[in-house]
Design an enzyme around this catalytic site. Sequence first.
Site, short mmCIF file in Angstrom:
data_model
loop_
_atom_site.label_atom_id
_atom_site.label_comp_id
_atom_site.label_asym_id
_atom_site.label_seq_id
_atom_site.Cartn_x
_atom_site.Cartn_y
_atom_site.Cartn_z
N TYR A 1 0.80 -1.22 0.00
CA TYR A 1 0.00 0.00 0.00
C TYR A 1 0.83 1.27 0.00
O TYR A 1 0.29 2.36 -0.06
CB TYR A 1 -0.92 0.03 1.22
CG TYR A 1 -2.24 -0.66 1.02
CD1 TYR A 1 -2.29 -1.94 0.49
CD2 TYR A 1 -3.44 -0.05 1.35
CE1 TYR A 1 -3.48 -2.59 0.31
CE2 TYR A 1 -4.63 -0.70 1.17
CZ TYR A 1 -4.66 -1.95 0.65
OH TYR A 1 -5.84 -2.60 0.46
N ASP B 1 -6.73 -5.32 5.23
CA ASP B 1 -7.84 -4.82 4.41
C ASP B 1 -8.87 -5.94 4.19
O ASP B 1 -10.07 -5.78 4.40
CB ASP B 1 -7.27 -4.34 3.08
CG ASP B 1 -8.18 -3.35 2.39
OD1 ASP B 1 -9.28 -3.12 2.90
OD2 ASP B 1 -7.80 -2.83 1.33
N ASP C 1 -4.41 -17.06 5.18
CA ASP C 1 -5.53 -17.78 4.56
C ASP C 1 -6.19 -18.72 5.57
O ASP C 1 -7.42 -18.83 5.62
CB ASP C 1 -5.09 -18.54 3.29
CG ASP C 1 -3.71 -19.12 3.38
OD1 ASP C 1 -2.84 -18.48 3.99
OD2 ASP C 1 -3.49 -20.22 2.85
N LYS D 1 1.65 -13.91 5.90
CA LYS D 1 1.87 -14.90 4.83
C LYS D 1 3.37 -15.19 4.74
O LYS D 1 3.96 -15.21 3.65
CB LYS D 1 1.36 -14.35 3.49
CG LYS D 1 -0.13 -14.46 3.29
CD LYS D 1 -0.63 -15.88 3.13
CE LYS D 1 -0.20 -16.53 1.85
NZ LYS D 1 -0.63 -17.95 1.77
#
Length: 423
Positions: free
Chosen positions: A147, A307, A283, A217
């Site tokens: 971002y 987000d 995930d 992640k």
Amino acid sequence: MKIKKDKDKLIVPDELTIPYIKGDGVGAEITPVTQRIVDKSVARAYNGKRLIRWKEVLAGETAFKRTGSYLPDETIDVFREYYIGIKGPLTTPVGEGIRSLNVALRQTLDLYVCLRPVRWFKGIESPVRKPENVNMVIFRENTEDIYAGIEWQQGTPEAGKFLQFLTSEMGVSNIRFPETSSFGVKPVSKEGTERLVRAAIEYALAKKLPSVTLVHKGNIMKFTEGGFERWGYELAEREYADRVLSMSQCKKIMKEQGEDAALDVFVKAWSSGKMVIQDVIADAFLQNTLLKPESYSVIATLNLNGDYISDQLAAMVGGIGIAPGANINYSSGHAIFEATHGTAPDIAGRGIANPSSLLLSSVMMLEYIGWNEAAKLITSAMEQVFARGESTVDIACCTPNRKALGTAQFGDAIMNLIDAEEL
Ligand code: NAD
């Protein structure tokens, strides 16, 4: 009067001026209703001894029409000077080179935490079986990650130069379609991670919450997302050793000394009331939040993960019309509380928008300045309104036997309850 800062503490006057941005689209409907409710709760809680004076500042389309700028410098200066503020939704101007106003505000004031509490109100329809178990607070890193806006479009000289640098100087040979690629850079720093994770741990300890979960992640992006996990654990083990149990340390003990030794550490920490620091791959986290939301309390995560997570969790408790948020720099004290949804152009001007997101953000703002009694009055009135089957149409439309109220009517229902509340 303005908030002042004395060392690390904000000194809040009883007569407090709060800057606000009304917002575009439905902002014109939800902001005045929110302000009326906040004024009523402050008057009721403190019998006139405390008072808010609202100071309008401009941003978005209104600002552009009046000043030629979507985000005038004066608006940022006022937020800087008054420490806190609240904002309605802003239209993101369409066009190359114009960045989101929300992102610009966050970056200019270095509001590094995007704080999103997610809770369910009894009576609201939810897609999950046990929405009462959804009670989390997301600390989303606000200034780094993909971002940061460092990217180059395919076909530009900059993208070509970057490609050249990657291939000839960095030895990169695995870009699948180099000539037709755009490129983005994902900066994740130790400092950025530490200040975010520290804020999450401080928050959880202050509120006596059971855990902080680092969501990442790191299995794929070893140095950025993996760095976030590693630096987060290291910070917890270094600065909070006496108050937290690190699951990373437990795993290390298990590997080196066996299961019994790890279990022993775990049981001792648990019985002495230590808070758990754990981690989970993003995930798996998204899946787990649907299957066993009770496993999570405070979440610390990077910008992009945050987000996605914020929107999924919001959907589990009633949607974006009811999800509050704040952008905070816990070191400088600056904080902007905001409606998390957009300007809702499809319903703007019809008097049906849900003011709950902005209203719950104002509850966060009252808590932030320590006016907890006023905050509690609003939350408890909202609990009662939802429980008796009343809400705006966005919530009523998916729930059988609910009464749909307009924005102003919904506000009136809450204000009547604040008036009736026993103190
Ligand atoms: P949106 O959030 O405005 O609308 C998405 C859907 O949610 C629409 O169906 C809308 O009617 C509904 N909705 C949103 N807020 C609601 C409310 N308070 N009550 C009832 N229903 C509500 O998203 P969008 O349509 O993608 O974006 C519209 C504009 O808002 C764009 O310019 C976008 O850039 C901007 N935006 C601003 C913010 C912000 O200021 N924080 C956030 C997201 C989008």
